[in-house]
Design a protein around this motif. Sequence first.
Motif, PDB file in Angstrom:
ATOM      1  N   GLN A   1       0.830  -1.201   0.000  1.00 53.07           N
ATOM      2  CA  GLN A   1       0.000   0.000   0.000  1.00 53.07           C
ATOM      3  C   GLN A   1       0.862   1.248   0.000  1.00 53.07           C
ATOM      4  O   GLN A   1       1.978   1.256   0.506  1.00 53.07           O
ATOM      5  N   VAL A   2       0.313   2.281  -0.561  1.00 47.70           N
ATOM      6  CA  VAL A   2       0.972   3.575  -0.581  1.00 47.70           C
ATOM      7  C   VAL A   2      -0.085   4.622  -0.248  1.00 47.70           C
ATOM      8  O   VAL A   2      -1.240   4.507  -0.645  1.00 47.70           O
ATOM      9  N   SER A  25       3.590   8.349   0.016  1.00 48.40           N
ATOM     10  CA  SER A  25       4.407   7.905   1.137  1.00 48.40           C
ATOM     11  C   SER A  25       4.035   6.476   1.487  1.00 48.40           C
ATOM     12  O   SER A  25       2.986   5.979   1.096  1.00 48.40           O
ATOM     13  N   GLY A  26       4.911   5.812   2.196  1.00 49.62           N
ATOM     14  CA  GLY A  26       4.606   4.494   2.701  1.00 49.62           C
ATOM     15  C   GLY A  26       5.330   3.366   2.010  1.00 49.62           C
ATOM     16  O   GLY A  26       5.630   2.362   2.628  1.00 49.62           O
ATOM     17  N   ARG A  27       5.569   3.463   0.741  1.00 51.40           N
ATOM     18  CA  ARG A  27       6.296   2.446  -0.004  1.00 51.40           C
ATOM     19  C   ARG A  27       7.205   3.142  -1.013  1.00 51.40           C
ATOM     20  O   ARG A  27       7.107   4.331  -1.234  1.00 51.40           O
ATOM     21  N   THR A  28       8.077   2.398  -1.628  1.00 49.45           N
ATOM     22  CA  THR A  28       9.001   2.973  -2.610  1.00 49.45           C
ATOM     23  C   THR A  28       8.217   3.478  -3.813  1.00 49.45           C
ATOM     24  O   THR A  28       7.638   2.688  -4.565  1.00 49.45           O
ATOM     25  N   THR A  31       8.371   2.141  -7.503  1.00 49.02           N
ATOM     26  CA  THR A  31       7.850   0.815  -7.841  1.00 49.02           C
ATOM     27  C   THR A  31       6.387   0.852  -8.256  1.00 49.02           C
ATOM     28  O   THR A  31       5.799  -0.191  -8.542  1.00 49.02           O
ATOM     29  N   ASN A  77       8.951  11.814  -4.706  1.00 47.51           N
ATOM     30  CA  ASN A  77       7.774  10.962  -4.461  1.00 47.51           C
ATOM     31  C   ASN A  77       6.478  11.661  -4.863  1.00 47.51           C
ATOM     32  O   ASN A  77       5.468  11.586  -4.148  1.00 47.51           O
ATOM     33  N   PRO A 100       1.182  -1.249  -8.750  1.00 45.99           N
ATOM     34  CA  PRO A 100       2.461  -1.811  -9.205  1.00 45.99           C
ATOM     35  C   PRO A 100       2.507  -2.056 -10.713  1.00 45.99           C
ATOM     36  O   PRO A 100       3.582  -2.104 -11.303  1.00 45.99           O
ATOM     37  N   SER A 111      -4.460   1.734  -5.035  1.00 49.45           N
ATOM     38  CA  SER A 111      -4.450   2.783  -4.007  1.00 49.45           C
ATOM     39  C   SER A 111      -4.978   4.081  -4.606  1.00 49.45           C
ATOM     40  O   SER A 111      -4.683   4.395  -5.761  1.00 49.45           O
TER      41      SER A 111
END
Length: 122
Positions: A1-2, A25-28, A31, A77, A100, A111
């Motif tokens: 999740q992002v 925010s929260g993940r790369t 990706t 980001n 993704p 998301s």
Amino acid sequence: QVQLVESGGGLVQAGGSLRLSCAASGRTFSTFAMAWFRQAPGKKRQFVASITRNGGSTYYADSVKGRFTISRDNAKNTVYLQMTSLKPEDTAVYYCGADPNIITVSMTPSSWGQGTQVTVSS
């Protein structure tokens, strides 16, 4: 999740411009493919534009081609939607989406952000 947070919406006259931003925010961030959708009152959410993970490819709805530009800054980001030559029919809540996989017109991102209102007056 992002987690996604949109900003930059507002009221603009027809023919004007706005730039929307979506901070992740929260993940790369790199990706995720990113996209913008919009939803006008009483209508379904529609695909506006998408961009691949490295920014190498972009896709647009026919209704915004030549007027809107999607871009991303993986160091910040953030994904952007530069909107020019705005029309009253562009009035909608604009949502940022992330997935993704490449986001196409028929796909629902995994998301979503909370949306930002864009109103174009005639």
